[in-house]
Design an enzyme around this catalytic site. Structure first.
Site: not given
Ligand code: COA
Length: 253
Positions: A210, A171
Protein backbone atom coordinates in the site's frame (compact mmCIF):
# COMPACT_ATOMS: atom_id res chain seq x y z
CA UNK A 1 -56.42 -39.18 32.62
CA UNK A 2 -53.85 -40.54 30.09
CA UNK A 3 -50.77 -38.24 29.75
CA UNK A 4 -49.65 -37.22 26.16
CA UNK A 5 -46.25 -36.04 27.32
CA UNK A 6 -43.29 -38.00 25.81
CA UNK A 7 -40.96 -39.83 28.15
CA UNK A 8 -38.35 -37.49 29.69
CA UNK A 9 -35.35 -38.88 27.71
CA UNK A 10 -37.15 -38.32 24.36
CA UNK A 11 -38.25 -34.84 25.41
CA UNK A 12 -34.65 -34.11 26.35
CA UNK A 13 -33.34 -35.37 23.00
CA UNK A 14 -35.86 -33.28 21.07
CA UNK A 15 -35.04 -30.18 23.11
CA UNK A 16 -31.32 -30.76 22.64
CA UNK A 17 -31.70 -31.16 18.88
CA UNK A 18 -33.77 -27.98 18.67
CA UNK A 19 -31.20 -26.14 20.73
CA UNK A 20 -28.36 -27.29 18.43
CA UNK A 21 -30.29 -26.27 15.29
CA UNK A 22 -31.12 -22.85 16.80
CA UNK A 23 -27.48 -22.44 17.89
CA UNK A 24 -26.19 -23.21 14.35
CA UNK A 25 -28.72 -20.92 12.64
CA UNK A 26 -27.98 -18.10 15.05
CA UNK A 27 -24.22 -18.33 14.66
CA UNK A 28 -24.27 -18.82 10.88
CA UNK A 29 -26.47 -15.77 10.40
CA UNK A 30 -24.37 -13.83 12.90
CA UNK A 31 -21.13 -14.55 11.03
CA UNK A 32 -22.85 -13.83 7.69
CA UNK A 33 -24.16 -10.51 8.99
CA UNK A 34 -20.73 -9.55 10.28
CA UNK A 35 -19.17 -10.20 6.87
CA UNK A 36 -21.83 -8.23 5.00
CA UNK A 37 -22.11 -5.24 7.27
CA UNK A 38 -18.53 -4.71 8.39
CA UNK A 39 -16.93 -1.81 6.54
CA UNK A 40 -13.65 -2.20 4.65
CA UNK A 41 -11.60 -0.76 7.45
CA UNK A 42 -12.73 -3.30 10.03
CA UNK A 43 -12.53 -6.19 7.58
CA UNK A 44 -8.84 -5.43 7.25
CA UNK A 45 -8.43 -6.92 10.72
CA UNK A 46 -9.41 -10.34 9.40
CA UNK A 47 -6.02 -11.17 7.86
CA UNK A 48 -4.31 -10.22 11.12
CA UNK A 49 -6.58 -12.49 13.12
CA UNK A 50 -6.15 -15.23 10.57
CA UNK A 51 -2.37 -14.98 10.86
CA UNK A 52 -2.57 -15.25 14.63
CA UNK A 53 -4.87 -18.24 14.69
CA UNK A 54 -4.16 -20.06 11.46
CA UNK A 55 -2.09 -23.20 11.63
CA UNK A 56 -1.96 -23.18 7.83
CA UNK A 57 -0.02 -19.98 7.76
CA UNK A 58 2.44 -21.16 10.35
CA UNK A 59 2.86 -24.38 8.37
CA UNK A 60 3.72 -22.39 5.31
CA UNK A 61 6.13 -20.03 6.95
CA UNK A 62 7.99 -22.78 8.73
CA UNK A 63 7.99 -25.37 5.97
CA UNK A 64 7.99 -23.82 2.54
CA UNK A 65 9.14 -20.22 2.97
CA UNK A 66 12.80 -19.33 3.20
CA UNK A 67 14.35 -18.83 6.59
CA UNK A 68 16.13 -15.58 7.39
CA UNK A 69 19.46 -17.41 7.23
CA UNK A 70 18.72 -18.83 3.77
CA UNK A 71 17.62 -15.42 2.54
CA UNK A 72 20.72 -13.88 4.05
CA UNK A 73 22.84 -16.32 2.10
CA UNK A 74 20.86 -15.42 -1.03
CA UNK A 75 21.96 -11.77 -1.06
CA UNK A 76 25.52 -10.62 -1.43
CA UNK A 77 26.78 -8.67 1.55
CA UNK A 78 28.11 -5.84 -0.55
CA UNK A 79 26.11 -4.70 -3.56
CA UNK A 80 26.87 -1.98 -6.02
CA UNK A 81 24.19 0.50 -7.02
CA UNK A 82 23.72 1.59 -10.63
CA UNK A 83 25.61 4.77 -9.76
CA UNK A 84 28.61 2.76 -8.46
CA UNK A 85 28.07 3.12 -4.69
CA UNK A 86 29.00 0.15 -2.50
CA UNK A 87 26.16 -0.61 -0.11
CA UNK A 88 26.02 -3.38 2.46
CA UNK A 89 22.72 -5.24 2.80
CA UNK A 90 22.07 -7.51 5.74
CA UNK A 91 19.12 -9.44 7.05
CA UNK A 92 17.54 -7.89 10.12
CA UNK A 93 18.31 -9.74 13.34
CA UNK A 94 18.06 -8.98 17.05
CA UNK A 95 21.24 -6.84 16.87
CA UNK A 96 20.19 -4.72 13.89
CA UNK A 97 16.54 -4.44 14.96
CA UNK A 98 17.05 -1.19 17.01
CA UNK A 99 18.59 0.45 13.91
CA UNK A 100 15.54 -0.53 11.87
CA UNK A 101 13.30 0.90 14.58
CA UNK A 102 15.20 4.22 14.50
CA UNK A 103 15.08 4.41 10.73
CA UNK A 104 11.36 3.67 10.59
CA UNK A 105 10.63 6.39 13.11
CA UNK A 106 12.30 8.91 10.80
CA UNK A 107 11.11 7.50 7.49
CA UNK A 108 7.41 6.83 8.00
CA UNK A 109 4.50 8.75 9.52
CA UNK A 110 3.13 5.43 10.82
CA UNK A 111 4.24 4.22 14.29
CA UNK A 112 4.92 0.49 14.27
CA UNK A 113 4.14 -1.68 17.28
CA UNK A 114 6.44 -3.93 19.29
CA UNK A 115 4.66 -6.91 17.71
CA UNK A 116 5.59 -5.60 14.26
CA UNK A 117 9.30 -5.51 15.17
CA UNK A 118 9.15 -8.90 16.88
CA UNK A 119 7.50 -10.27 13.73
CA UNK A 120 10.43 -9.16 11.58
CA UNK A 121 12.55 -11.89 13.13
CA UNK A 122 10.14 -14.73 12.29
CA UNK A 123 10.94 -17.22 9.53
CA UNK A 124 9.23 -16.41 6.22
CA UNK A 125 9.82 -12.68 6.65
CA UNK A 126 12.16 -10.71 4.45
CA UNK A 127 13.68 -7.74 6.24
CA UNK A 128 16.91 -6.02 5.38
CA UNK A 129 19.00 -3.11 6.57
CA UNK A 130 21.24 -1.14 4.19
CA UNK A 131 24.49 0.43 5.41
CA UNK A 132 26.46 2.93 3.41
CA UNK A 133 29.86 3.97 4.79
CA UNK A 134 28.83 2.26 8.05
CA UNK A 135 25.72 4.45 8.33
CA UNK A 136 22.31 2.78 8.43
CA UNK A 137 20.56 4.43 5.50
CA UNK A 138 17.55 2.31 4.63
CA UNK A 139 15.38 -0.64 5.41
CA UNK A 140 12.80 -2.97 3.89
CA UNK A 141 10.36 -5.34 5.61
CA UNK A 142 8.11 -7.87 3.87
CA UNK A 143 6.03 -10.78 5.05
CA UNK A 144 4.66 -13.79 3.26
CA UNK A 145 0.88 -14.19 3.52
CA UNK A 146 -1.89 -16.15 1.74
CA UNK A 147 -2.78 -14.72 -1.66
CA UNK A 148 -5.56 -12.17 -1.44
CA UNK A 149 -4.85 -10.90 2.07
CA UNK A 150 -3.77 -7.48 0.86
CA UNK A 151 -7.01 -6.88 -1.02
CA UNK A 152 -9.15 -8.90 1.37
CA UNK A 153 -10.23 -11.18 -1.42
CA UNK A 154 -11.89 -13.79 0.74
CA UNK A 155 -12.78 -16.03 -2.19
CA UNK A 156 -9.08 -16.42 -2.95
CA UNK A 157 -8.18 -16.90 0.68
CA UNK A 158 -10.75 -19.58 1.34
CA UNK A 159 -10.83 -21.71 -1.74
CA UNK A 160 -13.11 -24.56 -0.69
CA UNK A 161 -11.26 -27.06 -2.87
CA UNK A 162 -8.03 -26.31 -1.07
CA UNK A 163 -8.22 -26.26 2.74
CA UNK A 164 -4.57 -25.24 2.97
CA UNK A 165 -3.70 -22.04 1.07
CA UNK A 166 -1.32 -22.98 -1.71
CA UNK A 167 -0.65 -19.56 -3.21
CA UNK A 168 1.01 -16.75 -1.32
CA UNK A 169 1.98 -13.12 -1.77
CA UNK A 170 4.91 -11.16 -0.38
CA UNK A 171 3.45 -8.10 1.34
CA UNK A 172 5.86 -5.16 1.52
CA UNK A 173 5.20 -3.49 4.86
CA UNK A 174 7.96 -0.88 4.68
CA UNK A 175 10.63 0.32 2.26
CA UNK A 176 12.52 3.51 2.91
CA UNK A 177 15.84 5.23 2.35
CA UNK A 178 16.99 8.31 4.29
CA UNK A 179 16.51 11.47 2.20
CA UNK A 180 20.22 12.32 1.70
CA UNK A 181 20.86 8.83 0.30
CA UNK A 182 17.96 8.69 -2.15
CA UNK A 183 18.41 8.45 -5.92
CA UNK A 184 21.62 6.45 -5.44
CA UNK A 185 19.94 3.18 -6.43
CA UNK A 186 19.53 1.78 -2.89
CA UNK A 187 15.73 1.47 -3.14
CA UNK A 188 16.11 -0.38 -6.45
CA UNK A 189 18.51 -2.90 -4.84
CA UNK A 190 16.09 -3.45 -1.95
CA UNK A 191 13.35 -4.23 -4.48
CA UNK A 192 15.66 -6.50 -6.45
CA UNK A 193 16.52 -8.46 -3.28
CA UNK A 194 12.83 -8.78 -2.34
CA UNK A 195 11.97 -10.03 -5.84
CA UNK A 196 14.81 -12.60 -5.66
CA UNK A 197 13.57 -13.74 -2.26
CA UNK A 198 10.00 -14.14 -3.55
CA UNK A 199 11.07 -15.92 -6.74
CA UNK A 200 12.83 -18.60 -4.73
CA UNK A 201 9.52 -19.62 -3.16
CA UNK A 202 7.41 -21.25 -5.90
CA UNK A 203 4.23 -20.55 -3.91
CA UNK A 204 4.65 -16.76 -3.93
CA UNK A 205 2.97 -15.35 -7.01
CA UNK A 206 3.11 -11.60 -6.47
CA UNK A 207 4.48 -8.74 -4.37
CA UNK A 208 1.92 -6.26 -3.02
CA UNK A 209 2.00 -3.06 -0.98
CA UNK A 210 0.00 0.00 0.00
CA UNK A 211 1.17 3.54 -0.74
CA UNK A 212 -0.42 6.73 0.56
CA UNK A 213 -2.21 8.35 -2.39
CA UNK A 214 -0.19 11.59 -2.21
CA UNK A 215 3.23 9.85 -2.10
CA UNK A 216 4.14 10.77 -5.68
CA UNK A 217 7.84 9.92 -5.29
CA UNK A 218 7.12 6.39 -4.13
CA UNK A 219 4.48 5.90 -6.83
CA UNK A 220 6.93 6.99 -9.53
CA UNK A 221 9.53 4.65 -8.03
CA UNK A 222 7.21 1.63 -7.97
CA UNK A 223 5.71 2.27 -11.41
CA UNK A 224 9.22 2.62 -12.80
CA UNK A 225 9.98 -0.85 -11.41
CA UNK A 226 7.01 -2.66 -12.93
CA UNK A 227 4.38 -2.31 -10.20
CA UNK A 228 0.83 -1.59 -11.32
CA UNK A 229 -1.98 0.08 -9.38
CA UNK A 230 -4.83 -2.29 -8.53
CA UNK A 231 -7.19 0.11 -6.77
CA UNK A 232 -7.66 2.81 -4.14
CA UNK A 233 -8.27 1.56 -0.60
CA UNK A 234 -10.31 4.24 1.21
CA UNK A 235 -9.30 5.00 4.82
CA UNK A 236 -6.44 2.54 4.81
CA UNK A 237 -4.36 4.58 7.26
CA UNK A 238 -5.70 5.25 10.70
CA UNK A 239 -4.09 8.39 12.09
CA UNK A 240 -2.55 10.10 9.09
CA UNK A 241 -3.89 12.23 6.26
CA UNK A 242 -4.66 11.52 3.52
CA UNK A 243 -5.92 8.22 4.85
CA UNK A 244 -6.50 6.63 1.43
CA UNK A 245 -3.94 4.32 -0.14
CA UNK A 246 -3.22 2.75 -3.50
CA UNK A 247 -2.81 -1.00 -3.58
CA UNK A 248 0.09 -1.85 -5.89
CA UNK A 249 1.04 -5.22 -7.31
CA UNK A 250 4.06 -6.79 -9.01
CA UNK A 251 3.28 -10.13 -10.67
CA UNK A 252 6.04 -12.70 -10.35
CA UNK A 253 4.47 -15.69 -12.08
C1 COA B 1 10.68 5.33 -2.58
C2 COA B 1 12.15 5.27 -2.11
C3 COA B 1 12.33 4.03 -1.23
C4 COA B 1 13.06 5.16 -3.34
O1 COA B 1 14.39 4.90 -2.88
P1 COA B 1 15.68 5.40 -3.67
O2 COA B 1 16.86 4.76 -3.06
O3 COA B 1 15.68 6.87 -3.75
O4 COA B 1 15.37 4.82 -5.12
P2 COA B 1 16.44 4.57 -6.27
O5 COA B 1 17.57 5.53 -6.15
O6 COA B 1 16.81 3.14 -6.30
O7 COA B 1 15.58 4.94 -7.56
C5 COA B 1 15.53 4.08 -8.67
C6 COA B 1 14.70 4.74 -9.75
O8 COA B 1 13.36 4.94 -9.30
C7 COA B 1 12.88 6.21 -9.81
N1 COA B 1 12.68 7.13 -8.69
C8 COA B 1 13.08 7.00 -7.40
N2 COA B 1 12.70 8.06 -6.67
C9 COA B 1 12.06 8.88 -7.53
C10 COA B 1 11.44 10.16 -7.39
N3 COA B 1 11.43 10.79 -6.21
N4 COA B 1 10.88 10.72 -8.48
C11 COA B 1 10.91 10.11 -9.67
N5 COA B 1 11.49 8.90 -9.88
C12 COA B 1 12.04 8.30 -8.82
C13 COA B 1 13.97 6.75 -10.69
O9 COA B 1 13.72 6.28 -12.00
C14 COA B 1 15.20 6.12 -10.12
O10 COA B 1 16.25 5.98 -11.06
P3 COA B 1 17.18 7.27 -11.38
O11 COA B 1 17.57 7.89 -10.08
O12 COA B 1 18.31 6.65 -12.13
O13 COA B 1 16.31 8.17 -12.22
C15 COA B 1 12.54 6.56 -1.36
O14 COA B 1 12.13 7.66 -2.10
C16 COA B 1 11.97 6.69 0.05
O15 COA B 1 12.53 6.15 0.98
N6 COA B 1 10.87 7.43 0.22
C17 COA B 1 10.32 7.65 1.57
C18 COA B 1 9.68 6.44 2.16
C19 COA B 1 8.57 5.94 1.27
O16 COA B 1 7.74 6.72 0.86
N7 COA B 1 8.54 4.63 0.99
C20 COA B 1 7.54 4.02 0.12
C21 COA B 1 6.31 3.71 0.81
S1 COA B 1 6.39 2.19 1.71
Amino acid sequence: MHSTLPPPEIAFNVALRQYIIAFCIYHTSFIYTIYIILPERVRRLAPRLYRVFSRHHRDHTSASALSAEEASAAVAEMQETASGHQVQFQMVDAITLPKVRNLNSVLFPVRYSGAFYKGLLHPGQFSQLAQYNNISVGTIACRSQPLGFADCSFTTMFDYNSPVPDKFELYMMTLGVLAPYRRLGIGRLFLQNAVEFAFRDQNIVRIVLHVQIDNDDALRFYHKHGFSTLRIVPHYYKNIEPSDAYLLEYRLR
